[in-house]
Motif scaffolding. Sequence first.
Motif, short mmCIF file in Angstrom:
data_model
loop_
_atom_site.label_atom_id
_atom_site.label_comp_id
_atom_site.label_asym_id
_atom_site.label_seq_id
_atom_site.Cartn_x
_atom_site.Cartn_y
_atom_site.Cartn_z
N VAL A 1 41.66 21.44 75.34
CA VAL A 1 41.72 22.84 75.72
C VAL A 1 40.61 23.58 74.98
O VAL A 1 40.50 23.48 73.75
CB VAL A 1 43.10 23.46 75.36
N ALA A 2 39.81 24.32 75.73
CA ALA A 2 38.70 25.05 75.14
C ALA A 2 39.17 26.00 74.05
O ALA A 2 40.26 26.57 74.13
CB ALA A 2 37.95 25.84 76.22
N LYS A 3 38.37 26.16 73.03
CA LYS A 3 38.60 27.05 71.89
C LYS A 3 39.78 26.64 71.02
O LYS A 3 40.10 27.33 70.06
CB LYS A 3 38.73 28.50 72.33
N ILE A 4 40.45 25.55 71.36
CA ILE A 4 41.50 25.01 70.50
C ILE A 4 41.08 23.61 70.06
O ILE A 4 40.96 23.33 68.88
CB ILE A 4 42.87 24.95 71.22
N ASP A 5 40.83 22.75 71.01
CA ASP A 5 40.55 21.36 70.71
C ASP A 5 39.09 21.07 70.42
O ASP A 5 38.72 19.93 70.17
CB ASP A 5 41.08 20.48 71.86
N THR A 6 38.25 22.09 70.45
CA THR A 6 36.86 21.92 70.04
C THR A 6 36.70 22.21 68.55
O THR A 6 35.63 21.99 67.99
CB THR A 6 35.92 22.85 70.85
N ASN A 7 37.75 22.67 67.90
CA ASN A 7 37.72 22.99 66.48
C ASN A 7 38.00 21.73 65.67
O ASN A 7 39.08 21.54 65.14
CB ASN A 7 38.73 24.10 66.16
N ILE A 8 37.00 20.87 65.57
CA ILE A 8 37.17 19.57 64.92
C ILE A 8 36.86 19.64 63.44
O ILE A 8 36.17 20.54 62.98
CB ILE A 8 36.27 18.51 65.59
N SER A 9 37.39 18.70 62.69
CA SER A 9 37.05 18.55 61.28
C SER A 9 36.47 17.15 61.07
O SER A 9 36.52 16.31 61.96
CB SER A 9 38.28 18.78 60.39
N HIS A 10 35.90 16.94 59.90
CA HIS A 10 35.24 15.67 59.59
C HIS A 10 36.08 14.86 58.62
O HIS A 10 36.81 15.41 57.79
CB HIS A 10 33.89 15.93 58.96
#
Length: 194
Positions: free
Chosen positions: A16-25
């Motif tokens: 989902v755009a703007k939710i699932d693009t917020n990735i961490s490393h």
Amino acid sequence: IGCELYLAPRSLHDKVAKIDTNISHLVVLAKNQTGYHNLLKLVTISELEGFYYKPRVDKDTLRKYSEGLIASSACLRGDIPQALLAGDWDRARDLAREYEDIFGKGNFYLELQDHPELPEQNKVNAALLRLGKELDIPAIVTCDAHYAYREQKEAQDVLLAVQTGTQIDNEDRLNMKKSDLYLKSPEGVEKDFS
């Protein structure tokens, strides 16, 4: 052999755009043959099942393929450093415990880096050391490397401009020119982090 993995904030299947693009490393290293095979599985799953702008895995997948792997909290884009920057000590503590549970005692480390051009790095390093003492999780010092040699800084900058679709002379574009992100020798890392 290892990889800096991208972690999906929810399931790797959520897109989902703007939710699932917020990735961490998260940095993951193979410590033996089993770990090497599990690292290959994680990278393959991230590309074939989790890809959403970038290849991603989730914590359930990490749990399934954690045997033989060592992990660290990664750079400032890791979820533990992000929680510390946000002032959320409880979340940082919970995440550190969760990663230690996933990878096993002695297989998860808090990662310190030396980036004097990033004022938040010193704040995160101090908080990571405090967190490590509280939870008995060891810290390591690493070198964030985006290219092999210091002389490749300009080439990396050009590649970043191409990747982000911007002109090299655009001063407002994403760049890493203030950072030295080459693969330093152990002596260079020790000197910088003295």
